[in-house]
Scaffold this motif. Structure first.
Motif, short mmCIF file in Angstrom:
data_model
loop_
_atom_site.label_atom_id
_atom_site.label_comp_id
_atom_site.label_asym_id
_atom_site.label_seq_id
_atom_site.Cartn_x
_atom_site.Cartn_y
_atom_site.Cartn_z
N ARG A 176 27.39 4.24 -33.76
CA ARG A 176 27.40 5.26 -32.50
C ARG A 176 26.45 5.16 -31.53
O ARG A 176 26.51 5.32 -30.47
CB ARG A 176 27.90 6.62 -33.12
N TRP A 177 25.30 5.22 -32.39
CA TRP A 177 23.84 5.31 -31.61
C TRP A 177 23.51 3.93 -30.77
O TRP A 177 23.09 3.72 -29.65
CB TRP A 177 22.82 5.66 -32.17
N LEU B 142 24.77 3.60 -13.84
CA LEU B 142 25.27 2.58 -12.74
C LEU B 142 26.46 3.04 -11.95
O LEU B 142 26.34 3.12 -10.61
CB LEU B 142 25.77 1.35 -13.34
N VAL B 143 27.49 3.83 -12.52
CA VAL B 143 28.41 4.19 -11.68
C VAL B 143 28.06 5.42 -10.88
O VAL B 143 28.69 5.67 -9.88
CB VAL B 143 29.67 4.62 -12.71
N ALA C 195 26.49 2.56 -22.88
CA ALA C 195 27.38 3.66 -22.30
C ALA C 195 26.46 4.81 -21.30
O ALA C 195 27.11 4.73 -20.32
CB ALA C 195 28.22 4.57 -23.29
N LEU C 196 25.43 5.00 -21.78
CA LEU C 196 24.44 5.61 -20.81
C LEU C 196 24.12 4.80 -19.42
O LEU C 196 24.29 5.43 -18.45
CB LEU C 196 23.22 5.99 -21.47
#
Length: 167
Positions: free
Chosen positions: A60-61, A73-74, A67-68
């Motif tokens: 998960r980490w 970026l988005v 993901a961050l």
């Protein structure tokens, strides 16, 4: 007062004897081999379960970092795309050769454009060099107070529509 001819042994000798007797009793009470094996098996199962839980948590980490980064970026692309065209350094009437930097919003620019070009004047002026930083243009802070020659496109109402920095 204590007599030196007392026949009772000192207290430390009785404690040592008692501890020795307890140690002998513990040596005689060893658990059976089956019980030792059962305890070791339970400990191994518990250790394996904890290792599996730790591995799941690590994945998960491990996915949180990418993901961050993707989220940032988005967000940056969205913020860059949502800037009003009149305030992002776009040129007047889409003519990149004019060198004008639009200073009003796109809505106000469209309203002034509908009114016609005869309602605006080109005014030569000097502006402090520090104003270039507010427009996103590079400048040297050492001579921030030095004037820069510029031309302003001023509407008949007095609104400054655009600015062009002169060489």
């Amino acid at each position: 007062m204590m007599k030196t001819t007392d026949s009772t042994p000192p207290r430390t000798a009785r404690l040592a004897d008692w501890l020795w007797a307890v140690a002998q009793d513990l040596r005689q009470r060893t658990p059976s081999r089956e019980r030792d094996d059962a305890v070791l098996d339970a400990m191994r199962r518990q250790f394996d379960a904890r290792q599996k839980a730790d591995k799941a948590g690590r994945w998960r980490w491990a996915l949180a970092g990418p993901a961050l980064c993707a989220s940032v970026l988005v967000a940056c692309v969205w913020l860059l795309g949502s800037a009003p065209p009149g305030e992002s350094g776009a040129t007047v009437m889409g003519n990149p050769g004019s060198g004008f930097i639009v200073l009003v919003s796109a809505d106000r620019w469209a309203a002034y454009e509908k009114a016609g070009a005869s309602t605006a004047w080109l005014v030569p002026t000097e502006v402090p060099r520090e104003r270039l930083a507010l427009l996103g243009l590079p400048y040297d802070p050492a001579d921030a107070a030095a004037p820069v020659r510029a031309e302003l496109l001023v509407h008949a109402s007095g609104d400054v529509l655009a600015m062009r920095v002169m060489p």
